[in-house]
Design an enzyme around this catalytic site. Structure first.
Site, PDB file in Angstrom:
ATOM      1  N   LYS A  80       1.853  -3.569   7.231  1.00  0.00           N
ATOM      2  CA  LYS A  80       2.029  -3.749   5.784  1.00  0.00           C
ATOM      3  C   LYS A  80       3.500  -3.637   5.372  1.00  0.00           C
ATOM      4  CE  LYS A  80      -2.146  -4.354   3.924  1.00  0.00           C
ATOM      5  NZ  LYS A  80      -2.475  -5.431   2.980  1.00  0.00           N
ATOM      6  N   GLU A  93       0.321   3.575   1.867  1.00  0.00           N
ATOM      7  CA  GLU A  93       0.486   3.969   3.275  1.00  0.00           C
ATOM      8  C   GLU A  93       1.899   3.664   3.764  1.00  0.00           C
ATOM      9  OE1 GLU A  93      -1.850   5.407   5.592  1.00  0.00           O
ATOM     10  OE2 GLU A  93      -2.905   5.888   3.746  1.00  0.00           O
ATOM     11  N   THR A 137       0.813  -1.217   0.000  1.00  0.00           N
ATOM     12  CA  THR A 137       0.000   0.000   0.000  1.00  0.00           C
ATOM     13  C   THR A 137       0.847   1.267   0.000  1.00  0.00           C
ATOM     14  OG1 THR A 137      -1.431   1.337   1.437  1.00  0.00           O
ATOM     15  CG2 THR A 137      -0.160  -0.352   2.528  1.00  0.00           C
ATOM     16  N   TYR A 151      -1.475  -0.049  10.951  1.00  0.00           N
ATOM     17  CA  TYR A 151      -1.806  -0.697   9.672  1.00  0.00           C
ATOM     18  C   TYR A 151      -0.601  -0.657   8.736  1.00  0.00           C
ATOM     19  CZ  TYR A 151      -3.612  -0.914   4.865  1.00  0.00           C
ATOM     20  OH  TYR A 151      -3.799  -1.212   3.540  1.00  0.00           O
TER      21      TYR A 151
HETATM   22  P1  NDP Z   1     -11.441  -4.642   2.325  1.00  0.00           P
HETATM   23  O1  NDP Z   1     -11.330  -4.110   3.712  1.00  0.00           O
HETATM   24  O2  NDP Z   1     -12.622  -4.286   1.489  1.00  0.00           O
HETATM   25  O3  NDP Z   1     -11.339  -6.248   2.391  1.00  0.00           O
HETATM   26  C1  NDP Z   1     -10.515  -6.901   3.317  1.00  0.00           C
HETATM   27  C2  NDP Z   1     -10.752  -8.386   3.196  1.00  0.00           C
HETATM   28  O4  NDP Z   1      -9.884  -9.067   4.123  1.00  0.00           O
HETATM   29  C3  NDP Z   1     -12.179  -8.821   3.525  1.00  0.00           C
HETATM   30  O5  NDP Z   1     -12.540  -9.800   2.592  1.00  0.00           O
HETATM   31  C4  NDP Z   1     -12.036  -9.429   4.911  1.00  0.00           C
HETATM   32  O6  NDP Z   1     -12.991 -10.418   5.190  1.00  0.00           O
HETATM   33  C5  NDP Z   1     -10.660 -10.070   4.791  1.00  0.00           C
HETATM   34  N1  NDP Z   1     -10.064 -10.393   6.091  1.00  0.00           N
HETATM   35  C6  NDP Z   1      -9.813  -9.546   7.112  1.00  0.00           C
HETATM   36  N2  NDP Z   1      -9.262 -10.211   8.135  1.00  0.00           N
HETATM   37  C7  NDP Z   1      -9.160 -11.516   7.761  1.00  0.00           C
HETATM   38  C8  NDP Z   1      -8.689 -12.710   8.405  1.00  0.00           C
HETATM   39  N3  NDP Z   1      -8.203 -12.680   9.638  1.00  0.00           N
HETATM   40  N4  NDP Z   1      -8.719 -13.887   7.721  1.00  0.00           N
HETATM   41  C9  NDP Z   1      -9.221 -13.922   6.465  1.00  0.00           C
HETATM   42  N5  NDP Z   1      -9.701 -12.827   5.804  1.00  0.00           N
HETATM   43  C10 NDP Z   1      -9.674 -11.647   6.463  1.00  0.00           C
HETATM   44  O7  NDP Z   1     -10.087  -4.228   1.577  1.00  0.00           O
HETATM   45  P2  NDP Z   1      -9.856  -3.823   0.024  1.00  0.00           P
HETATM   46  O8  NDP Z   1     -10.534  -4.785  -0.852  1.00  0.00           O
HETATM   47  O9  NDP Z   1     -10.075  -2.366  -0.131  1.00  0.00           O
HETATM   48  O10 NDP Z   1      -8.268  -4.005  -0.071  1.00  0.00           O
HETATM   49  C11 NDP Z   1      -7.696  -5.279  -0.383  1.00  0.00           C
HETATM   50  C12 NDP Z   1      -6.268  -5.324   0.163  1.00  0.00           C
HETATM   51  O11 NDP Z   1      -5.499  -4.282  -0.453  1.00  0.00           O
HETATM   52  C13 NDP Z   1      -6.147  -5.108   1.673  1.00  0.00           C
HETATM   53  O12 NDP Z   1      -5.084  -5.905   2.129  1.00  0.00           O
HETATM   54  C14 NDP Z   1      -5.799  -3.635   1.792  1.00  0.00           C
HETATM   55  O13 NDP Z   1      -5.080  -3.381   2.980  1.00  0.00           O
HETATM   56  C15 NDP Z   1      -4.929  -3.450   0.550  1.00  0.00           C
HETATM   57  N6  NDP Z   1      -4.916  -2.114  -0.010  1.00  0.00           N
HETATM   58  C16 NDP Z   1      -6.090  -1.479  -0.305  1.00  0.00           C
HETATM   59  C17 NDP Z   1      -6.089  -0.231  -0.852  1.00  0.00           C
HETATM   60  C18 NDP Z   1      -7.355   0.460  -1.225  1.00  0.00           C
HETATM   61  O14 NDP Z   1      -7.309   1.669  -1.523  1.00  0.00           O
HETATM   62  N7  NDP Z   1      -8.481  -0.233  -1.292  1.00  0.00           N
HETATM   63  C19 NDP Z   1      -4.813   0.476  -1.114  1.00  0.00           C
HETATM   64  C20 NDP Z   1      -3.655  -0.331  -0.887  1.00  0.00           C
HETATM   65  C21 NDP Z   1      -3.704  -1.566  -0.331  1.00  0.00           C
HETATM   66  P3  NDP Z   1     -14.418 -10.088   5.913  1.00  0.00           P
HETATM   67  O15 NDP Z   1     -15.360  -9.721   4.792  1.00  0.00           O
HETATM   68  O16 NDP Z   1     -14.740 -11.381   6.557  1.00  0.00           O
HETATM   69  O17 NDP Z   1     -14.180  -8.963   6.866  1.00  0.00           O
HETATM   70  P1  GDP Z   2      -6.469   5.776   4.068  1.00  0.00           P
HETATM   71  O1  GDP Z   2      -5.701   6.634   3.128  1.00  0.00           O
HETATM   72  O2  GDP Z   2      -6.209   4.315   3.881  1.00  0.00           O
HETATM   73  O3  GDP Z   2      -6.359   6.171   5.487  1.00  0.00           O
HETATM   74  O4  GDP Z   2      -8.008   5.924   3.590  1.00  0.00           O
HETATM   75  P2  GDP Z   2      -9.259   6.674   4.244  1.00  0.00           P
HETATM   76  O5  GDP Z   2     -10.273   6.782   3.153  1.00  0.00           O
HETATM   77  O6  GDP Z   2      -9.689   6.012   5.504  1.00  0.00           O
HETATM   78  O7  GDP Z   2      -8.705   8.118   4.619  1.00  0.00           O
HETATM   79  C1  GDP Z   2      -8.166   8.998   3.647  1.00  0.00           C
HETATM   80  C2  GDP Z   2      -7.890  10.353   4.279  1.00  0.00           C
HETATM   81  O8  GDP Z   2      -9.139  10.970   4.602  1.00  0.00           O
HETATM   82  C3  GDP Z   2      -7.085  10.291   5.584  1.00  0.00           C
HETATM   83  O9  GDP Z   2      -6.096  11.288   5.544  1.00  0.00           O
HETATM   84  C4  GDP Z   2      -8.119  10.626   6.647  1.00  0.00           C
HETATM   85  O10 GDP Z   2      -7.590  11.294   7.807  1.00  0.00           O
HETATM   86  C5  GDP Z   2      -9.022  11.562   5.876  1.00  0.00           C
HETATM   87  N1  GDP Z   2     -10.357  11.701   6.477  1.00  0.00           N
HETATM   88  C6  GDP Z   2     -10.955  12.863   6.831  1.00  0.00           C
HETATM   89  N2  GDP Z   2     -12.143  12.629   7.403  1.00  0.00           N
HETATM   90  C7  GDP Z   2     -12.310  11.280   7.410  1.00  0.00           C
HETATM   91  C8  GDP Z   2     -13.386  10.440   7.860  1.00  0.00           C
HETATM   92  O11 GDP Z   2     -14.393  10.891   8.385  1.00  0.00           O
HETATM   93  N3  GDP Z   2     -13.225   9.097   7.665  1.00  0.00           N
HETATM   94  C9  GDP Z   2     -12.104   8.571   7.068  1.00  0.00           C
HETATM   95  N4  GDP Z   2     -12.028   7.252   6.881  1.00  0.00           N
HETATM   96  N5  GDP Z   2     -11.082   9.344   6.647  1.00  0.00           N
HETATM   97  C10 GDP Z   2     -11.183  10.691   6.819  1.00  0.00           C
END
Ligand code: NDP
Ligand code: GDP
Length: 344
Positions: free
Chosen positions: A154, A128, A126, A150
């Site tokens: 990662k 992040e 990520t 987090y």
């Molecule tokens: P989501 O939060 O939508 O999905 C996370 C998934 O992980 C869910 O299916 C969840 O299952 C599963 N999960 C969590 N804990 C466990 C566990 N202990 N065992 C098995 N499965 C588990 O994330 P995204 O789809 O947005 O992101 C996918 C990946 O990419 C993540 O690793 C995220 O950190 C990473 N990422 C995402 C970005 C983004 O902008 N979306 C950016 C960069 C990286 P359940 O439904 O049961 O909770």
């Molecule tokens: P992140 O980049 O993985 O932390 O994704 P988020 O969508 O959770 O947050 C993106 C940015 O939005 C971060 O800098 C947060 O501090 C900012 N932010 C501001 N207000 C909010 C809020 O109400 N909820 C979340 N999730 N983020 C917020």
């Protein structure tokens, strides 16, 4: 014979889009689902693929479960998308976040070594990782400076992926993905929180949108584009790490303005800091307020990615610009709220 892919985190946003992509490419797609998960699979249903996925019960914190899952499925490719992925929650649950997001990856890699080291592996790294970013824009060569439990988890996950590639010659790649969004994004993330809240306000189901830091800037792309990049990484002869991004940053405040435009409002800002308010120019109504509860103990102020390596080597580039992404999400939430169909 059809290629087989196992996706951990298949119930999440990226899991749903990746599953659809791989099904379209003719893969047998095995979706890892936790026993505790709700079995309604709303995202997979929304994409119309819930019945096409072969479910595998999988908990990333349980090594024996992982071993058996890999022995049973015998995948060609494993996409490790599972994680506790919400930064804010990671400050409340740092140990659990590390167990799944960091050690969970080692468990998957160890299971791959044990069952079949030829399995190709994708790790969801990520932007992040860059956190308090040391250079602009950020590329694969930018030093990491994580700013949340987090991101620290990662970071471990990223380096263990690199380490297993270098130590055991695994085909293990990490995609350093900048934020990517869609109508299937979890409602706790800022983009979806905004489109959902403004749609509810429009339909009289909510009074105001409360947010945290509206100055933070992110490089937001469309999740559908990013899963294509994941797949392309695993088709390369050599495993490597790649940044996927759009190369453009917008503030949270600007995202709110665009979403408001898409839903028939027009936001003007008043005040500063915690007193900032977003007011609808047409009605004079307060639509957005600040609640410090949404501030983070350590913030990531600005991320913007340089995806030139992915463009050059994978032929990958984003296809959806932010204003179109915002409109797509706003329209989807407007429809869901109007029809009373809020599964996500
Ligand atoms: P989501 O939060 O939508 O999905 C996370 C998934 O992980 C869910 O299916 C969840 O299952 C599963 N999960 C969590 N804990 C466990 C566990 N202990 N065992 C098995 N499965 C588990 O994330 P995204 O789809 O947005 O992101 C996918 C990946 O990419 C993540 O690793 C995220 O950190 C990473 N990422 C995402 C970005 C983004 O902008 N979306 C950016 C960069 C990286 P359940 O439904 O049961 O909770
Ligand atoms: P992140 O980049 O993985 O932390 O994704 P988020 O969508 O959770 O947050 C993106 C940015 O939005 C971060 O800098 C947060 O501090 C900012 N932010 C501001 N207000 C909010 C809020 O109400 N909820 C979340 N999730 N983020 C917020």
């Amino acid at each position: 014979m059809a290629r087989r892919a196992l996706i951990t985190g298949v119930t999440g946003q990226d899991g749903a889009y990746l599953a659809r992509l791989l099904l379209d490419k003719g893969y047998e797609v095995y979706g890892a689902i936790r026993r505790a998960a709700s079995q309604t699979l709303p995202r997979l249903r929304e994409l119309g693929i819930a019945d096409a996925i072969r479910p595998v019960t999988l908990e990333l914190n349980e090594f024996s479960n992982l071993l058996r899952a890999l022995e049973q499925v015998r995948p060609d490719e494993v996409y490790n998308l599972a994680a506790q992925s919400f930064v804010h929650t990671s400050f409340e649950q740092p140990i659990y976040t590390g167990d799944v997001g960091a050690l969970g990856v080692t468990r998957v890699l160890e299971a791959i070594r044990a069952v079949n080291p030829a399995i190709r592996f994708y790790q969801a790294s990520t932007s992040e990782l860059f956190g308090k970013a040391q250079t602009m824009p950020q590329s694969e060569r930018t030093p990491f400076y994580p700013r949340s439990p987090y991101a620290v988890a990662k970071l471990y996950a990223h380096w263990i992926t690199v380490n297993y590639r270098e130590s055991y010659d695994l085909h293990a790649s990490a995609g350093i993905l900048f934020n990517h969004e869609s109508p299937l994004r979890g409602p706790e993330f800022i983009t979806r929180k905004v489109t959902l809240a403004l749609a509810r306000i429009r339909h009289g189901q909510q009074d105001v949108l409360e947010v945290g830091n509206v100055e933070a800037q992110r490089d937001w792309g469309f999740a559908g584009d990013y899963v294509e990049g994941m797949w392309r990484m695993l088709q390369q002869p050599q495993a490597a790490d790649y940044v996927l991004a759009t190369g453009r940053a917008y503030s949270v405040g600007r995202f709110i303005e665009l979403a408001a435009d898409a839903l028939g409002f027009s936001i003007g800002w008043e005040g500063t800091g915690k007193a900032t308010r977003g007011i609808d120019r047409r009605s004079g109504r307060v639509l957005v307020t600040i609640n410090p509860i949404h501030y983070r103990p350590a913030e990531v102020d600005l991320l913007v990615g340089d995806f030139s390596k992915a463009k050059e080597r994978l032929g990958w580039q984003p296809t959806v610009a932010l204003p179109d992404l915002v409109a797509m999400m706003a329209e989807a939430d407007d429809r869901r709220v109007r029809d009373g169909r809020l599964m996500l």
